[in-house]
Structures are given as structure tokens and as C-alpha cells.
Design an enzyme around this catalytic site. Structure first.
Site, PDB file in Angstrom:
ATOM      1  NE  ARG A   1      -3.759  -0.016   2.229  1.00 23.40           N
ATOM      2  CZ  ARG A   1      -4.353   0.305   3.373  1.00 23.40           C
ATOM      3  NH1 ARG A   1      -4.282  -0.519   4.404  1.00 23.40           N
ATOM      4  NH2 ARG A   1      -5.007   1.437   3.489  1.00 23.40           N
TER       5      ARG A   1
ATOM      6  CG  HIS B   1      -8.839   5.347  10.725  1.00 24.52           C
ATOM      7  ND1 HIS B   1      -9.765   4.862   9.815  1.00 24.52           N
ATOM      8  CD2 HIS B   1      -9.528   5.577  11.879  1.00 24.52           C
ATOM      9  CE1 HIS B   1     -10.946   4.796  10.404  1.00 24.52           C
ATOM     10  NE2 HIS B   1     -10.840   5.232  11.647  1.00 24.52           N
TER      11      HIS B   1
ATOM     12  CB  CYS C   1      13.996   0.491  22.546  1.00 22.72           C
ATOM     13  SG  CYS C   1      12.467   0.175  21.662  1.00 22.72           S
TER      14      CYS C   1
ATOM     15  CB  CYS D   1       9.124   2.113  18.505  1.00 25.37           C
ATOM     16  SG  CYS D   1       9.900   0.861  19.530  1.00 25.37           S
TER      17      CYS D   1
ATOM     18  CB  ILE E   1      -3.462   5.845   6.273  1.00 26.50           C
ATOM     19  CG1 ILE E   1      -3.505   4.672   5.273  1.00 26.50           C
ATOM     20  CG2 ILE E   1      -4.348   5.532   7.471  1.00 26.50           C
ATOM     21  CD1 ILE E   1      -2.934   3.364   5.829  1.00 26.50           C
TER      22      ILE E   1
ATOM     23  CB  ALA F   1     -15.499  11.797  -4.796  1.00 27.23           C
TER      24      ALA F   1
ATOM     25  CG  ASN G   1     -20.708   6.439  -1.310  1.00 27.67           C
ATOM     26  OD1 ASN G   1     -20.573   5.539  -2.140  1.00 27.67           O
ATOM     27  ND2 ASN G   1     -20.186   6.345  -0.087  1.00 27.67           N
TER      28      ASN G   1
ATOM     29  CB  THR H   1     -16.711   7.014   4.215  1.00 20.84           C
ATOM     30  OG1 THR H   1     -16.649   6.020   5.266  1.00 20.84           O
ATOM     31  CG2 THR H   1     -17.672   8.108   4.627  1.00 20.84           C
ATOM     32  CB  SER H   2     -18.952   1.884   3.611  1.00 22.38           C
ATOM     33  OG  SER H   2     -17.919   1.626   4.543  1.00 22.38           O
TER      34      SER H   2
HETATM   35  C1  BJW Z   1     -16.788   6.214  -3.981  1.00 18.04           C
HETATM   36  C2  BJW Z   1     -15.976   6.103  -5.089  1.00 18.04           C
HETATM   37  C3  BJW Z   1     -15.809   7.259  -5.820  1.00 18.04           C
HETATM   38  C4  BJW Z   1     -15.990   4.202  -4.207  1.00 18.04           C
HETATM   39  N1  BJW Z   1     -16.426   8.391  -5.438  1.00 18.04           N
HETATM   40  N2  BJW Z   1     -17.396   7.326  -3.616  1.00 18.04           N
HETATM   41  C5  BJW Z   1     -19.473   1.080  18.110  1.00 18.04           C
HETATM   42  C6  BJW Z   1     -20.382   0.233  17.502  1.00 18.04           C
HETATM   43  C7  BJW Z   1     -19.942  -0.882  16.779  1.00 18.04           C
HETATM   44  C8  BJW Z   1     -18.584  -1.162  16.661  1.00 18.04           C
HETATM   45  C9  BJW Z   1     -17.700  -0.312  17.270  1.00 18.04           C
HETATM   46  C10 BJW Z   1     -18.129   0.791  17.963  1.00 18.04           C
HETATM   47  N3  BJW Z   1     -17.028   1.462  18.420  1.00 18.04           N
HETATM   48  C11 BJW Z   1     -15.931   0.802  18.030  1.00 18.04           C
HETATM   49  C12 BJW Z   1     -16.304  -0.285  17.337  1.00 18.04           C
HETATM   50  C13 BJW Z   1     -15.393  -1.292  16.762  1.00 18.04           C
HETATM   51  C14 BJW Z   1     -14.783  -0.868  15.443  1.00 18.04           C
HETATM   52  C15 BJW Z   1     -15.890  -0.718  14.396  1.00 18.04           C
HETATM   53  O1  BJW Z   1     -16.269   0.361  14.009  1.00 18.04           O
HETATM   54  N4  BJW Z   1     -16.391  -1.826  13.900  1.00 18.04           N
HETATM   55  C16 BJW Z   1     -17.433  -1.818  12.889  1.00 18.04           C
HETATM   56  C17 BJW Z   1     -16.842  -2.263  11.541  1.00 18.04           C
HETATM   57  C18 BJW Z   1     -18.551  -2.691  13.353  1.00 18.04           C
HETATM   58  N5  BJW Z   1     -14.017   0.364  15.590  1.00 18.04           N
HETATM   59  C19 BJW Z   1     -12.797   0.373  16.082  1.00 18.04           C
HETATM   60  O2  BJW Z   1     -12.270  -0.653  16.482  1.00 18.04           O
HETATM   61  C20 BJW Z   1     -12.100   1.709  16.167  1.00 18.04           C
HETATM   62  N6  BJW Z   1     -11.608   1.856  17.482  1.00 18.04           N
HETATM   63  C21 BJW Z   1     -12.356   2.272  18.485  1.00 18.04           C
HETATM   64  O3  BJW Z   1     -13.452   2.772  18.358  1.00 18.04           O
HETATM   65  O4  BJW Z   1     -11.734   2.130  19.671  1.00 18.04           O
HETATM   66  C22 BJW Z   1     -12.468   2.260  20.887  1.00 18.04           C
HETATM   67  C23 BJW Z   1     -11.473   1.934  21.987  1.00 18.04           C
HETATM   68  C24 BJW Z   1     -11.415   2.747  23.102  1.00 18.04           C
HETATM   69  C25 BJW Z   1     -10.486   2.456  24.112  1.00 18.04           C
HETATM   70  C26 BJW Z   1      -9.635   1.355  23.985  1.00 18.04           C
HETATM   71  C27 BJW Z   1      -9.706   0.548  22.864  1.00 18.04           C
HETATM   72  C28 BJW Z   1     -10.629   0.842  21.852  1.00 18.04           C
HETATM   73  C29 BJW Z   1     -10.903   1.738  15.229  1.00 18.04           C
HETATM   74  C30 BJW Z   1     -11.273   1.608  13.797  1.00 18.04           C
HETATM   75  C31 BJW Z   1     -10.024   1.520  12.922  1.00 18.04           C
HETATM   76  C32 BJW Z   1     -10.340   1.252  11.466  1.00 18.04           C
HETATM   77  N7  BJW Z   1      -9.128   0.989  10.792  1.00 18.04           N
HETATM   78  C33 BJW Z   1      -9.139   0.811   9.325  1.00 18.04           C
HETATM   79  C34 BJW Z   1      -7.676   0.470   8.918  1.00 18.04           C
HETATM   80  C35 BJW Z   1      -6.826   1.740   9.060  1.00 18.04           C
HETATM   81  C36 BJW Z   1      -5.483   1.628   8.475  1.00 18.04           C
HETATM   82  C37 BJW Z   1      -5.496   1.260   7.013  1.00 18.04           C
HETATM   83  O5  BJW Z   1      -5.985   2.002   6.159  1.00 18.04           O
HETATM   84  O6  BJW Z   1      -4.970   0.187   6.748  1.00 18.04           O
HETATM   85  O7  BJW Z   1      -9.542   2.018   8.679  1.00 18.04           O
HETATM   86  S1  BJW Z   1     -10.322  -0.370   8.746  1.00 18.04           S
HETATM   87  C38 BJW Z   1     -10.765   0.508   7.283  1.00 18.04           C
HETATM   88  O8  BJW Z   1     -12.138   0.969   7.344  1.00 18.04           O
HETATM   89  C39 BJW Z   1      -9.892   1.766   7.299  1.00 18.04           C
HETATM   90  C40 BJW Z   1     -10.832   2.806   6.790  1.00 18.04           C
HETATM   91  O9  BJW Z   1     -10.382   4.087   7.146  1.00 18.04           O
HETATM   92  C41 BJW Z   1     -12.137   2.409   7.422  1.00 18.04           C
HETATM   93  C42 BJW Z   1     -13.363   2.958   6.731  1.00 18.04           C
HETATM   94  O10 BJW Z   1     -13.472   2.505   5.416  1.00 18.04           O
HETATM   95  P1  BJW Z   1     -14.037   3.470   4.294  1.00 18.04           P
HETATM   96  O11 BJW Z   1     -13.104   4.559   4.067  1.00 18.04           O
HETATM   97  O12 BJW Z   1     -15.431   3.828   4.578  1.00 18.04           O
HETATM   98  O13 BJW Z   1     -13.927   2.515   2.995  1.00 18.04           O
HETATM   99  P2  BJW Z   1     -15.011   1.477   2.415  1.00 18.04           P
HETATM  100  O14 BJW Z   1     -14.299   0.591   1.476  1.00 18.04           O
HETATM  101  O15 BJW Z   1     -15.788   0.829   3.480  1.00 18.04           O
HETATM  102  O16 BJW Z   1     -16.034   2.400   1.623  1.00 18.04           O
HETATM  103  C43 BJW Z   1     -15.685   3.067   0.426  1.00 18.04           C
HETATM  104  C44 BJW Z   1     -16.880   3.879  -0.023  1.00 18.04           C
HETATM  105  O17 BJW Z   1     -16.489   4.690  -1.107  1.00 18.04           O
HETATM  106  C45 BJW Z   1     -18.068   3.030  -0.497  1.00 18.04           C
HETATM  107  O18 BJW Z   1     -19.256   3.506   0.133  1.00 18.04           O
HETATM  108  C46 BJW Z   1     -18.110   3.276  -2.010  1.00 18.04           C
HETATM  109  O19 BJW Z   1     -19.430   3.257  -2.525  1.00 18.04           O
HETATM  110  C47 BJW Z   1     -17.489   4.637  -2.098  1.00 18.04           C
HETATM  111  N8  BJW Z   1     -16.797   4.915  -3.348  1.00 18.04           N
HETATM  112  N9  BJW Z   1     -15.514   4.776  -5.129  1.00 18.04           N
HETATM  113  C48 BJW Z   1     -17.227   8.339  -4.307  1.00 18.04           C
HETATM  114  N10 BJW Z   1     -15.040   7.269  -6.921  1.00 18.04           N
HETATM  115 ZN    ZN Z   2      11.748   1.956  20.315  1.00 21.69          ZN
END
Ligand code: BJW
Ligand code: ZN
Length: 261
Positions: free
Chosen positions: A68, A141, A172, A149, A125, A253, A235, A210-211
Site C-alpha cells: 500500500r 486512522h 530500543c 515503535c 492514511i 467524488a 458516494n 465512505t461506507s
Molecule cells: C466512492 C468512489 C468514488 C468508491 N467516489 N465514492 C461502536 C459500535 C460498533 C462497533 C464499534 C463501535 N465502536 C468501536 C467499534 C469497533 C470498530 C468498528 O467500528 N467496527 C465496525 C466495523 C462494526 N471500531 C474500532 O475498532 C475503532 N476503534 C475504536 O473505536 O476504539 C475504541 C477503543 C477505546 C479504548 C480502547 C480501545 C478501543 C478503530 C477503527 C479503525 C479502522 N481501521 C481501518 C484500517 C486503518 C489503516 C489502514 O488504512 O490500513 O480504517 S479499517 C478501514 O475501514 C480503514 C478505513 O479508514 C475504514 C473505513 O473505510 P471506508 O473509508 O469507509 O472505505 P469502504 O471501502 O468501506 O467504503 C468506500 C466507499 O467509497 C463506499 O461507500 C463506495 O461506494 C465509495 N466509493 N468509489 C465516491 N469514486
Molecule cells: Zn523503540
């Protein structure tokens, strides 16, 4: 008609909040996560985007992020990123911003981010908003260009595009990991605070590519809507945000944003 109304809402906004996701970078050639052909099809999320997955197989995770990094390195901002950057440099009704008095030294009583006419809250990111010229960007994110580290927490940016596997900390010797937020991990406190401040201060909210399935990012348009702030969605398809949006503009977009900004 919706295009015209969306354009008017943005033109009249003094504090615009924009939540972006992988879809905004799709036209720059970067894969989304959950669409057909998206990253999660070939890479099980629990293996590459959780702390447990990293503990189990850090090599696999580094290979995923190196691929990536290479893709993000050759990607360039598209018309959507550029339109948002233009909006910031041109100002969202900058001329109508009223001076406010305050005691924190900057003369307006507000945190600088809250004062900005446009705040981009990105789940991406890839750094493409900043590359396009946007300055007020909150990376919810983390960043693919930063490495952290697992021992001392030191964050560095000066690694080659292809990070040597397995990278170790110069201070470290502990294993290094991508400075991104995986599932089950908390977002950084300052990041959360800045994002919440922007959501509570905005008068219009734009959601792009975003979804809106991942928390806490997905909750931001809902919080804004509860404050009676108009939400506009751009979207390719309807999402969980659509029911609370004033308009969902269906399409790419890169084609829609230049028309409404
Ligand atoms: C177009 C297009 C074009 C296409 N034009 N549009 C409450 C309820 C339920 C669950 C939870 C909750 N709180 C926390 C959770 C758990 C979890 C979560 O949300 N789970 C759900 C999936 C159920 N959340 C977490 O764990 C988060 N942490 C947290 O809340 O911590 C609390 C905590 C407190 C204290 C201690 C410990 C914990 C962290 C979430 C981290 C997400 N990480 C990722 C990876 C990041 C690094 C990387 O990039 O590798 O983030 S996962 C992935 O999903 C990435 C993205 O940023 C994120 C969102 O995805 P995104 O951007 O929406 O992409 P897609 O593919 O889903 O959608 C693309 C969209 O574009 C589509 O709609 C298309 O139609 C559209 N599209 N082409 C316009 N040209
Ligand atoms: Zn270190």
C-alpha cells in the site's frame, strides 16, 4: 437540482466539516476496502488490521502495508482532493467570518482548528489531501508514511517506501509497526478531541466516499445532524448516512465535488 442546493449549502457555510473515506482516493488508483475488488477481499481484515493479527504474523502485515505504501507513493490527488483544497485556500465565506474576542491569545477564544473555515476529517492514511494542498486535515486512522515503535512509541517518517522486513527500532530494538489505527485500537486522544471539536462547531457537513460503517468516524455526520446541521453525502451508492442526509449525490467524488465547490 440537488447539485445546486448542495452548492448553495457549501457556499453559505462558515465552518464546513468534511468526512472522507477510501472512495475519495479511488479515482487516484487506490483500492477501497469493502467494495468489490477491495482490499478486504484478498486480505482478511483480522489478519492485517488488528493488533492480534500483527502479533501473530508481523511479516504478513508489513507486506500488506508495503504494497500500500508503493501504491500510495505513485498515487496523485484527484479532482475531488483538489476541489477541497481549493475551497480551503479560497475560504468558505472567509469574508463573512466575524472576529470574536477571547482570552487564549489568538483573539477568537477558539481552538485554531475550530476557527478554520474547513476541516477535513479523513479516515484515509494516504496523505493525498495534504498533497493536494489541504492544511486543516485530521488523520483519524493515522498515516501510512509514519512508523511507530511497539516498545518506546517513537514515531518516525524517514523509512524507504519499501520498509525492510522486519523493521526494528534504532533506539530500543523493539519491532516497528505502521502508525495506523487498527480495529480494537483507540484513536489518539488529541485526534478525537480535535475531530469532536470540529463536528460540534460546523454549520454544514459533507461526507465523501465512505461506507460509514467504522466507528467512531461513522458517528460524526449523525452528531452533526442531531445539531440540525445539514449533511450532504457524495458516494457511488447509498450508505448508512443516506437516511439523515439532506442530499445524497450519487456518482464519483472526482466528478461531483468540482461541481458543488
Ligand atoms: C466512492 C468512489 C468514488 C468508491 N467516489 N465514492 C461502536 C459500535 C460498533 C462497533 C464499534 C463501535 N465502536 C468501536 C467499534 C469497533 C470498530 C468498528 O467500528 N467496527 C465496525 C466495523 C462494526 N471500531 C474500532 O475498532 C475503532 N476503534 C475504536 O473505536 O476504539 C475504541 C477503543 C477505546 C479504548 C480502547 C480501545 C478501543 C478503530 C477503527 C479503525 C479502522 N481501521 C481501518 C484500517 C486503518 C489503516 C489502514 O488504512 O490500513 O480504517 S479499517 C478501514 O475501514 C480503514 C478505513 O479508514 C475504514 C473505513 O473505510 P471506508 O473509508 O469507509 O472505505 P469502504 O471501502 O468501506 O467504503 C468506500 C466507499 O467509497 C463506499 O461507500 C463506495 O461506494 C465509495 N466509493 N468509489 C465516491 N469514486
Ligand atoms: Zn523503540
Amino acid at each position: 437540482m440537488s447539485l445546486k442546493k448542495a452548492k448553495a449549502l457549501i457556499a453559505h457555510s462558515e465552518r464546513l466539516c468534511v468526512l472522507t473515506g477510501a472512495g475519495i482516493s479511488a479515482e487516484s488508483g487506490l483500492k477501497t476496502f469493502r467494495d468489490a475488488g477491495g482490499l478486504w477481499e484478498d486480505h482478511p481484515v483480522e489478519k492485517v488490521a488488528t493488533p492480534e493479527g500483527f502479533q501473530e504474523d508481523p511479516e504478513l502485515v508489513w507486506r500488506f502495508y508495503n504494497a500500500r505504501r508503493k501504491a500510495a507513493d505513485i498515487a496523485t490527488p484527484n479532482a475531488a482532493h483538489l476541489a477541497l483544497a481549493r475551497l480551503e485556500s479560497g475560504g468558505v465565506r472567509k469574508h463573512k467570518m466575524k472576529p470574536k474576542s477571547g482570552a487564549n491569545g489568538n483573539g477568537n477564544g477558539l481552538h485554531p482548528e475550530a476557527e478554520a473555515p474547513i476541516t477535513i476529517l479523513t479516515q484515509n492514511i494516504d496523505g493525498l489531501h495534504q498533497q493536494a494542498g489541504s492544511q486543516n486535515v485530521i488523520e483519524l486512522h493515522g498515516s501510512i508514511w509514519k512508523v511507530r515503535c511497539t516498545g518506546c512509541g517513537l514515531i518516525t517518517t524517514d523509512y524507504p517506501i519499501e520498509v525492510p522486513i522486519l523493521p526494528r527500532c534504532e533506539e530500543c530494538e523493539a519491532l516497528l509497526r505502521p502508525h495506523v489505527v487498527w480495529f480494537g485500537e483507540a484513536l489518539e486522544e488529541e485526534v478525537l478531541a480535535a475531530a469532536e471539536e470540529a463536528v460540534m462547531a460546523c454549520d454544514a457537513f459533507l461526507v465523501v466516499g465512505t461506507s460509514a460503517l467504522v466507528q467512531p468516524a461513522a458517528s460524526y455526520p449523525f452528531i452533526a445532524a442531531r445539531r440540525k446541521v445539514p449533511v450532504i453525502e457524495v458516494n457511488m451508492e447509498h450508505t448508512t448516512v443516506s437516511p439523515i442526509a439532506q442530499f445524497t449525490l450519487l456518482g464519483k467524488a472526482g466528478e461531483i465535488l468540482p461541481k458543488i465547490i
